[in-house]
Every structure is written in C-alpha cells, then in structure tokens.
Design an enzyme around this catalytic site. Structure first.
Site, short mmCIF file in Angstrom:
data_model
loop_
_atom_site.label_atom_id
_atom_site.label_comp_id
_atom_site.label_asym_id
_atom_site.label_seq_id
_atom_site.Cartn_x
_atom_site.Cartn_y
_atom_site.Cartn_z
N LEU A 59 0.86 -1.17 0.00
CA LEU A 59 0.00 0.00 0.00
C LEU A 59 0.90 1.23 0.00
O LEU A 59 1.98 1.21 0.60
CB LEU A 59 -0.90 0.04 1.25
CG LEU A 59 -1.98 -1.03 1.38
CD1 LEU A 59 -2.72 -0.85 2.70
CD2 LEU A 59 -2.97 -0.98 0.22
N ASP A 60 0.45 2.28 -0.66
CA ASP A 60 1.21 3.53 -0.62
C ASP A 60 1.40 3.98 0.82
O ASP A 60 0.56 3.70 1.68
CB ASP A 60 0.46 4.64 -1.39
CG ASP A 60 0.37 4.35 -2.88
OD1 ASP A 60 1.16 3.54 -3.37
OD2 ASP A 60 -0.51 4.95 -3.52
N LYS A 61 2.48 4.70 1.06
CA LYS A 61 2.79 5.16 2.41
C LYS A 61 1.61 5.87 3.07
O LYS A 61 1.29 5.64 4.23
CB LYS A 61 4.01 6.08 2.38
CG LYS A 61 4.42 6.63 3.75
CD LYS A 61 5.61 7.57 3.64
CE LYS A 61 5.96 8.16 5.01
NZ LYS A 61 7.08 9.13 4.92
N THR A 63 -1.57 5.69 2.31
CA THR A 63 -2.83 4.95 2.26
C THR A 63 -2.96 4.09 3.50
O THR A 63 -2.02 3.38 3.86
CB THR A 63 -2.90 4.06 1.00
OG1 THR A 63 -2.80 4.87 -0.17
CG2 THR A 63 -4.22 3.28 0.96
#
Length: 249
Positions: A59-61, A63
């Site tokens: 997951l993106d940082k 998110t």
C-alpha cells in the site's frame, strides 16, 4: 476473528500459521525505504516480531487499511500467484473531488511509469498495461463524493491515476491532485478560527483507505475476507461532511 495489537498504532486484524493481516496506519511504509532503513516500515516491524516475513502486496505510504503478509514460503508463493492473477477481492474507500455523472462504472485506461516524474504513473495508450478500476458512489457531498472502489488490476497508484484521468482526483493527493489538506472551515459555513490560533486540518494525507481484502485460503480451503476500520482522521472528515455538506438525493 480476534484482533490483537503489537504496536500502539498497528493493529493485527488476523493471523494464523500462514498469514498476518494488518490495518496499516497512514504514514507507515510497507517495505524499507531505499535510502533510509530508519524510516518505520511494516516489513521491519514484522520481521522483528516473527523472524522471517514475506511481502505479498503493498500500500502507498499515505494509504491506510488492510494489508497481508505471508509467514512462510508456501503461503508467499500461493498468495503472490493470486495477486499476480488478480484472483483477489480488493475494496477501497476513496473520497474524490466533484460528482460523477455515472454513479457506477468502470475505468479502463492503460497505465505505465511516468519517465518525466520518477515514482509516478500516467495513462499511456501506446505502451501502458491494461488497468481496470470499478467504482460505485456511496454518498455525495457539496464538493466531494465518497466512492467504493474495486481495482481489478494492481498497478502502482492505479486508483489515484484513474480518478485523476476522468477529472475527479482524490480530495487530497499532493501528487495527482495538487491538494495536501482539508480544513473544517471549508466545510462548515460561518466557521471561524479563534484569534491567535492556527486551524489544524481535518485530514492531511491521501483520502484513500483499503477497506477489504478477500481470497481463497489455500490451507483452510475456504474463502476468507478481512476488513480494516476507517482511521480517526478519515472517519472525522466523513462525519463533518455528512453534517455540514451532505447532498440530498
């Protein structure tokens, strides 16, 4: 399924001999940063607890939400194949700008890395890989919409780029939307900041949350699905929008 905690901020939603499922807080990396191992990341935190851990997806940082790691090579191989074959049910909640003409739909736009801006993606009709995102509008507010999103493929930044491409970027996305924060004064009419005080944002990170993750568990021989509750900042923002900016349909 019992929920436990091993960090004040990182919640274990579920674990067994093969997998551990977490509710990742925004601001925490999935894997170590290339330039600084000192930055907190789930891989190092889990490795310290379990010894060996295997990354299945990311997951993106900024998110938040549900993310799964494998505890052994067998589970890692099985889950990696499922993600590769898109045989995983992923559901996100996204707060986007504006109102979508079609309240349910599919975004089918090919994506590739953006060479001009390293670490980002772009729509690329010539060389991009096919990328599909399904969505359904859950609620509409004066300037925003809360959308249930199901990415059928797993490209980097897929949801963010797809909604930007159709003219409705995430409400907060400094890379693809140009917005870094939302304040209560923007939502609540006649709201005034007290003298000599600086207003704090309701939310100042991606308005994207990985809500659900489901797949067939190879050892249990059954479908399993996990859900990560909304973090306080996202929940507070939605609550204020419902109170002060709800659009009646």
């Amino acid at each position: 399924m019992k929920t436990t905690e091993f960090s004040p901020e990182i919640e274990i939603i579920y674990e067994d001999e093969d997998i551990v499922v977490l509710n990742k807080p925004a601001g925490v990396l999935t894997i170590p940063d290339r330039f600084s191992r000192a930055i907190p990341n789930l891989y190092d935190i889990l490795s310290e607890k379990y010894g060996k851990i295997f990354v299945v997806h990311r997951l993106d940082k900024e998110t938040s939400g549900v993310i799964c790691f494998a505890k052994n090579e067998e589970a890692h191989a099985n889950l990696s194949e499922k993600f590769e074959e898109h045989d995983v049910n992923k559901v996100y909640l996204a707060l986007i700008t504006g109102h979508l003409r079609n309240k349910e739909g599919r975004i089918d736009l090919p994506l590739s890395e953006n060479e001009k801006v390293p670490g980002t993606m772009k729509v690329d009709y010539e060389n991009g890989k096919r990328s599909i995102t399904e969505y359904r509008v859950l609620e509409e507010f004066e300037n925003y919409s809360l959308v249930e999103v199901r990415p059928l493929t797993g490209r980097m930044h897929q949801i963010r780029v797809h909604f930007k491409a159709i003219g409705h970027p995430l409400a907060i996305d400094s890379v693809y939307g140009g917005r870094e924060e939302i304040f209560l004064s923007e939502i609540k009419k006649k709201y005034k900041v007290k003298e000599n005080e600086t207003e704090r944002p309701l939310m100042n990170r991606l308005t994207l949350h990985a809500l659900k993750l489901g797949f067939f568990h190879f050892r249990k021989k059954e479908y399993v699905e996990f859900e990560a509750k909304l973090p306080k900042d996202f929940e507070s923002l939605i609550r204020q929008l419902r109170k002060h900016s709800k659009v009646e349909t």
